[in-house]
Design an enzyme around this catalytic site. Structure first.
Site, PDB file in Angstrom:
ATOM      1  N   CYS A 182       0.811  -1.222   0.000  1.00  0.00           N
ATOM      2  CA  CYS A 182       0.000   0.000   0.000  1.00  0.00           C
ATOM      3  C   CYS A 182       0.843   1.272   0.000  1.00  0.00           C
ATOM      4  CB  CYS A 182      -0.926   0.010   1.211  1.00  0.00           C
ATOM      5  SG  CYS A 182      -1.890  -1.503   1.366  1.00  0.00           S
ATOM      6  N   HIS A 228      -2.528   7.268   6.997  1.00  0.00           N
ATOM      7  CA  HIS A 228      -2.885   6.066   6.246  1.00  0.00           C
ATOM      8  C   HIS A 228      -4.356   5.749   6.520  1.00  0.00           C
ATOM      9  CE1 HIS A 228      -2.342   2.284   4.184  1.00  0.00           C
ATOM     10  NE2 HIS A 228      -2.769   1.615   5.243  1.00  0.00           N
ATOM     11  N   HIS A 245      -9.743   2.581   0.141  1.00  0.00           N
ATOM     12  CA  HIS A 245      -8.332   2.199   0.121  1.00  0.00           C
ATOM     13  C   HIS A 245      -8.019   1.624  -1.256  1.00  0.00           C
ATOM     14  CE1 HIS A 245      -4.450   0.891   1.037  1.00  0.00           C
ATOM     15  NE2 HIS A 245      -4.632   0.287   2.202  1.00  0.00           N
TER      16      HIS A 245
END
Length: 632
Positions: A280, A433, A471
């Site tokens: 990620c 995040h 996400h």
């Protein structure tokens, strides 16, 4: 003298819409915008969704009836809002209540024998030993099977994950260029990189002619490769489904294809290329590579980005089986209700149960500061530094670890070295995040709070835009970067509007985690972008605002040189504004040059320490310095 990587263009597409012109950011903070900007962004989204048209600056509905911006907001506003950001997965992807799968079974006939007919070409090869085959007319055969046989039946099942961050409803990236047989992530990569390049306001040909061919870099990738029908997904499923592998599925499935497509079909670049992957944190991995190459002088202009299209049954099934995704039943329990709002499935730093997967493609165009001034490029910010650290020994590959403490602390220290304590304490913010998992909300907030205490920061503004767009895996930190540029321009920290309050176990003594859009008293000059990836792929970037960058450049080059740059910049801004106006009306002018401008390799010349390519303004220097002169 280190070259400063400045951001001169940015673009892309995610659940909030088009990124260039700050429109995706505007969608996130739309409740806090002045009327004109709010309505303009709604109208642009309406065109993307196929609800509106715009010709010669006149807005109409699909029937051709003229509309004012007030009309658009009153008639279509709620539909546009509902059709963007995180929402229930569109049936165009698959039916979350009845997703196709195959159920295994063992069947036996009465008396131990089963009889049926089929076409001869449908016989398995070789014919099983317990099959007795008799030829019939019309190339049919009768099959008698002794004993049991294993079969698979078409069936359907409920998918526990109901929501995702999807492109605005009705927007099809494949219609913007000749995208035949391209996996969706590559479609997104083409339109996003084109959007970024066109947003610069300077023709790419002009940029390319200003540097040597090997001083251009493209840094792009994705994590999940291309797992839909046109990529690895179709490749792996073809034989099991009784169909054929195509010539394109294998090569187009590679995770380096986003970079390859930008080089081959958008820029025509022969310069450096890289496809870094770090779960990620992949975008920040690519960004760091570009930053280092620009700072060292190896590269003068870079296109950096990622594209991911993970809304497939298989990918969602994988992450859901890990327990990583927010599933409907768990959300109902959190809400203590028989229903739950799919638009509120991503809840960073609130009571949550997993992340919401999303599709996105985001790109930025970087130049060294000298080239930006020379060309009159508009500067939207600068990348100060990117830090990447692993976690050391782990007991679980997906568990967090100490690497993020290192990356985040170093990013803050690096920015402090440039701007001082006051800027860090009063004029910085964090783009977390913020994955929306219970573990993340505790561990990431603890890092922020501890580091805030060390640097003397109080009430540190923290945004978590996954609450809006989900996400997107590899482009997730690119989504954050684009949002930080919006925060610089509008002075707004997007609130986490999917939560009612911050969870009790979040470490927030020195943090300000707003649930509504927040406007600090001082300008936002520094944004820290934090990313935590599976496997210990931690990365943090510090990004400087255009206000700070302009002050730095005026000091480096002097008042007269900077004033001359500002004069050149006027034309750039006019051209960028013209592109934005065209894109609002649905005319993206996507760059896709298939088979155009091919280089005649027979015309390549080598002479006098130079390699010259036909069609390029500058040769490539072959008089290479000895980097190890002290050892020879």
């Amino acid at each position: 003298m280190s070259r400063l990587p400045v951001i001169v263009g940015f673009g892309g597409f995610n659940a909030a819409g088009r990124s260039s012109g700050h429109h995706a950011f505007r969608r996130m903070v739309i409740e806090s915008l002045p009327t004109a900007e709010r309505q303009e962004t709604l109208a642009g989204l309406g065109v993307m969704m196929g609800l509106l048209r715009c010709e010669a600056g006149v807005w109409t509905d699909v029937d051709g009836d003229a509309l004012t911006l007030d009309d658009i907001e009153s008639r279509f506003g709620q539909q546009i809002l509902n059709g963007s950001l995180i929402r229930r997965i569109d049936p165009a992807f698959f039916d979350v209540d009845a997703a196709a799968w195959q159920k295994s079974a063992t069947i036996e006939g009465e008396g131990g024998v089963q009889t049926f007919t089929l076409h001869s070409r449908e016989l398995p090869e070789p014919v099983p030993a317990n099959w007795q085959v008799t030829e019939l007319e019309g190339r049919k055969v009768k099959v008698e099977i002794s004993g049991a046989v294993d079969v698979k039946f078409d069936s359907y099942r409920d998918i526990p994950v109901k929501s995702a961050g999807q492109l605005p409803q009705g927007f099809d990236p494949s219609t913007l260029y000749n995208a035949r047989f391209h996996p969706r992530a590559l479609q997104l990569s083409v339109i996003a990189a084109s959007d970024a390049v066109r947003s610069v306001g300077i023709d790419w040909a002009t940029i390319a002619a200003s540097v040597k061919p090997d001083q251009v870099g493209v840094y792009a990738s994705n994590v999940m490769s291309q797992l839909d029908e046109n990529g690895f997904g179709g490749l792996l499923q073809a034989r099991l489904r009784g169909s054929r592998v195509t010539t394109k599925q294998c090569p187009l499935g590679l995770n380096s294809m986003p970079a390859d497509f930008v080089n081959a079909y958008i820029l025509g670049s022969v310069g450096h290329t890289a496809a870094n992957a770090g779960a990620c944190a992949s975008f920040l991995y690519n960004l760091r590579s570009a930053l280092e190459d620009i700072a060292s002088g190896r590269c003068r202009v870079a296109v950096v980005g990622n594209a991911e299209a993970p809304i497939t049954q298989e990918i969602i099934d994988g992450y859901a089986t890990m327990g990583a995704l927010g599933v409907e039943e768990k959300l109902k329990k959190i809400d203590n209700s028989e229903t739950t709002d799919p638009r509120r499935s991503s809840r960073p730093f609130g009571e949550n149960c997993g992340f919401t997967i999303a599709e996105s493609a985001q790109y930025v165009v970087l130049m060294d500061d000298a080239l930006a001034l020379e060309l009159g490029a508009d500067i939207h910010g600068a990348v100060n530094d990117v830090f990447i650290n692993a976690d050391g020994f782990k007991k679980s590959i997906s568990a967090p670890g100490p690497g993020n403490h290192i990356t985040f602390a170093k990013a803050v220290a690096s920015a402090r070295a440039i701007l001082g304590d006051e800027a860090i304490r009063k004029r910085s913010m964090v783009h977390a995040h913020g994955s929306s998992t219970p573990q993340n909300r505790v561990t990431e907030s603890q890092i922020f709070d501890q580091i805030a205490e060390y640097f003397g920061i109080e009430h540190w503004p923290v945004a978590a835009i996954k609450s809006y767009v989900g996400h997107s895996l590899s482009p997730a930190s690119a989504d954050q970067l684009i949002a930080s540029l919006g925060s610089f321009k509008y002075g707004l920290v997007p609130g986490i509007k999917t939560i009612d309050k911050v969870a009790d176990d979040v470490h927030a003594d020195r943090l300000n985690i707003p649930v509504a859009d927040f406007k600090p008293d001082a300008p936002i000059d520094i944004a820290f972008l934090n990313s935590k990836g599976f496997g210990g792929n931690n990365a943090t970037a510090s990004v400087l605002s255009p206000r700070v960058v302009n002050e730095m450049l005026a000091k480096r080059y002097g008042g007269d040189a900077f004033a001359a740059y500002e004069k050149r910049r006027e034309a750039t801004r006019l051209k960028a504004a013209q592109y934005d106006k065209e894109a609002l009306g649905g005319n993206f002018g996507t760059i896709y040059q298939f088979g155009e401008g091919l280089i005649d390799e027979s015309q390549i010349e080598l002479a006098d320490g130079k390699l010259t390519l036909p069609g390029y303004a500058h040769p490539i220097d072959l008089d290479m310095p000895n980097r190890f002169a002290d050892m020879v």
